[in-house]
Scaffold this active site. Sequence first.
Site, PDB file in Angstrom:
ATOM      1  N   ARG A   1      -8.375   5.145  -5.391  1.00  0.00           N
ATOM      2  CA  ARG A   1      -8.558   4.907  -3.951  1.00  0.00           C
ATOM      3  C   ARG A   1      -9.662   5.816  -3.419  1.00  0.00           C
ATOM      4  NH1 ARG A   1      -4.923   3.748   1.332  1.00  0.00           N
ATOM      5  NH2 ARG A   1      -4.143   2.073   0.031  1.00  0.00           N
TER       6      ARG A   1
ATOM      7  N   LEU B   1      -5.531  -3.067   8.364  1.00  0.00           N
ATOM      8  CA  LEU B   1      -5.358  -4.088   9.401  1.00  0.00           C
ATOM      9  C   LEU B   1      -5.581  -5.508   8.887  1.00  0.00           C
ATOM     10  CD1 LEU B   1      -6.626  -2.590  12.784  1.00  0.00           C
ATOM     11  CD2 LEU B   1      -4.290  -3.136  12.087  1.00  0.00           C
TER      12      LEU B   1
ATOM     13  N   ARG C   1       1.416  -1.127   7.239  1.00  0.00           N
ATOM     14  CA  ARG C   1       2.285  -1.203   8.423  1.00  0.00           C
ATOM     15  C   ARG C   1       2.890  -2.576   8.647  1.00  0.00           C
ATOM     16  NH1 ARG C   1      -2.291   1.649  11.815  1.00  0.00           N
ATOM     17  NH2 ARG C   1      -3.402   0.313  10.342  1.00  0.00           N
TER      18      ARG C   1
ATOM     19  N   GLN D   1       1.042   6.088  -7.065  1.00  0.00           N
ATOM     20  CA  GLN D   1      -0.197   6.735  -6.604  1.00  0.00           C
ATOM     21  C   GLN D   1      -0.040   8.242  -6.792  1.00  0.00           C
ATOM     22  OE1 GLN D   1      -1.268   7.389  -2.419  1.00  0.00           O
ATOM     23  NE2 GLN D   1      -3.196   6.326  -2.812  1.00  0.00           N
TER      24      GLN D   1
ATOM     25  N   TYR E   1      -7.984  14.407   0.809  1.00  0.00           N
ATOM     26  CA  TYR E   1      -7.186  15.222  -0.115  1.00  0.00           C
ATOM     27  C   TYR E   1      -8.086  15.793  -1.218  1.00  0.00           C
ATOM     28  CZ  TYR E   1      -3.479  13.231   2.633  1.00  0.00           C
ATOM     29  OH  TYR E   1      -2.695  12.857   3.695  1.00  0.00           O
TER      30      TYR E   1
ATOM     31  N   SER F   1       0.846  -1.191   0.000  1.00  0.00           N
ATOM     32  CA  SER F   1       0.000   0.000   0.000  1.00  0.00           C
ATOM     33  C   SER F   1       0.890   1.253   0.000  1.00  0.00           C
ATOM     34  CB  SER F   1      -0.855  -0.038   1.268  1.00  0.00           C
ATOM     35  OG  SER F   1      -2.037   0.680   1.103  1.00  0.00           O
ATOM     36  N   PRO F   2       0.435   2.344  -0.633  1.00  0.00           N
ATOM     37  CA  PRO F   2       1.271   3.558  -0.656  1.00  0.00           C
ATOM     38  C   PRO F   2       1.548   4.071   0.761  1.00  0.00           C
ATOM     39  CG  PRO F   2      -0.690   3.811  -2.048  1.00  0.00           C
ATOM     40  CD  PRO F   2      -0.856   2.529  -1.319  1.00  0.00           C
TER      41      PRO F   2
ATOM     42  N   CYS G   1       3.591   7.362   2.540  1.00  0.00           N
ATOM     43  CA  CYS G   1       4.392   8.582   2.483  1.00  0.00           C
ATOM     44  C   CYS G   1       5.639   8.433   3.358  1.00  0.00           C
ATOM     45  CB  CYS G   1       3.585   9.770   2.987  1.00  0.00           C
ATOM     46  SG  CYS G   1       2.350  10.311   1.809  1.00  0.00           S
TER      47      CYS G   1
END
Length: 389
Positions: A237, A311, A334, A102, A189, A25-26, A28
């Site tokens: 997304r 998760l 994560r 992305q 965003y 997953s993207p 930052c």
Amino acid sequence: MGDTPLLFTPLRLAGLTARNRVVVSPMCQYSSERGGPTDWHLVHLGKFALGGAGIVFCEETAVEERARKTYGCAGIYDDRHISMYRRITDFLRNHGSIPAMQLGHSGRKASCGPPWTNFTPLTTKDAKEGRVPWHGVSASAIPPREGAPAPVELSTAEIKMVVARWREAALRTLEAGFDILEIHGAHGYLVHQFLSPLANRRTDAYGGDLAGRMRFALEVTEAVRAAWPRGKPLFFRVSAVDGDGGAWGMDDTVVLARELRTRGVDVVTCSSGGISGPLNMAIVPRVPGYQVLYAERVRREAGLMTCAVGLITEARQAEDVLQRGQADLIALARELLYNPNWPVHAARELGVPDYLDLLPPAYAWWLKRREKIREISSPAAVGAASDKR
Ligand SMILES: Cc1cc2nc3c(=O)[nH]c(=O)nc-3n(C[C@H](O)[C@H](O)[C@H](O)COP(=O)(O)O)c2cc1C
């Protein structure tokens, strides 16, 4: 379960095939310099390809300079960025992963510090240290949170110019060697700011009812799709639910997803939150797989592929989502920071016989040898050999 678990069954996506359904997953990194990726990105993203992921996403990457959140955010708003990303896409592809980009625009969430400053808006104090604040832009002049500066409301002509920036960024993304492009329409965003009535109070064609609020997202999608070859998958997304106040919900998401499908979007990634409330996105209960049901409903009711995220940390959990037909791809963020070789461990747990082949030969050869040695020297094998004597 069939012979090969679905998680490790290759997936055809437009003109491409992913070696498995694990998506990075993207994420930052706040480690870019003047928008361009650095050695950090090569190592950070490269290790996920070495760890066997099918698709590796770069972080949200700004389509224009002012679209960054922080000075460390990634961008692809200048031709000089192209060769910098090319180094990364070559590496990812050479190690079996599909390089994915992305694209995003932070809109009113621009001009702040990194997460470890709680995204505090830049001030004159930062300016003295070289980080001069700039104006964010948005659908309406509504600050993202109390105490933050109000963004500048985009005029219709300026909206067209922003759409053109998305198109140019898509062309650079192509030239940089990416094979998948995702439009970041989530997390509060710019695209999400236009979608949500909490951030969009316009009375022109880009506001008002759902059709008006979707117009910007759909124009961006059309511009990007026109620049992005049909054979290359286009992802979008969404924040499937806003989280706070129920201003955007699943019914809206399904309508949007159907419109996206007719405009050539291949996969919808289902995330949530970000338009208001805590900056850390969703205000939905954070239980394992908390966004999977969104992916399931979009897949069923809008008739396109979905990517589940949030998760998902266990191999069997990921496999179950695919087996139940809730999503086509599984994205992890994560957990991959914790264990970049997660795909290898997951493949072993799910019984994939040649799971070590997900690793580069320079690792796999040694590890296979070690397994043979372990087999030969296991107490059971040693016992069987001495019985024969
Ligand atoms: C360090 C970090 C950076 C993130 N950056 C982005 C980003 O650039 N774009 C995006 O859509 N989501 C971003 N996210 C959200 C993740 O892609 C993902 O949706 C979220 O972390 C939930 O997945 P997880 O439970 O597997 O971590 C970020 C998450 C983390 C932890």
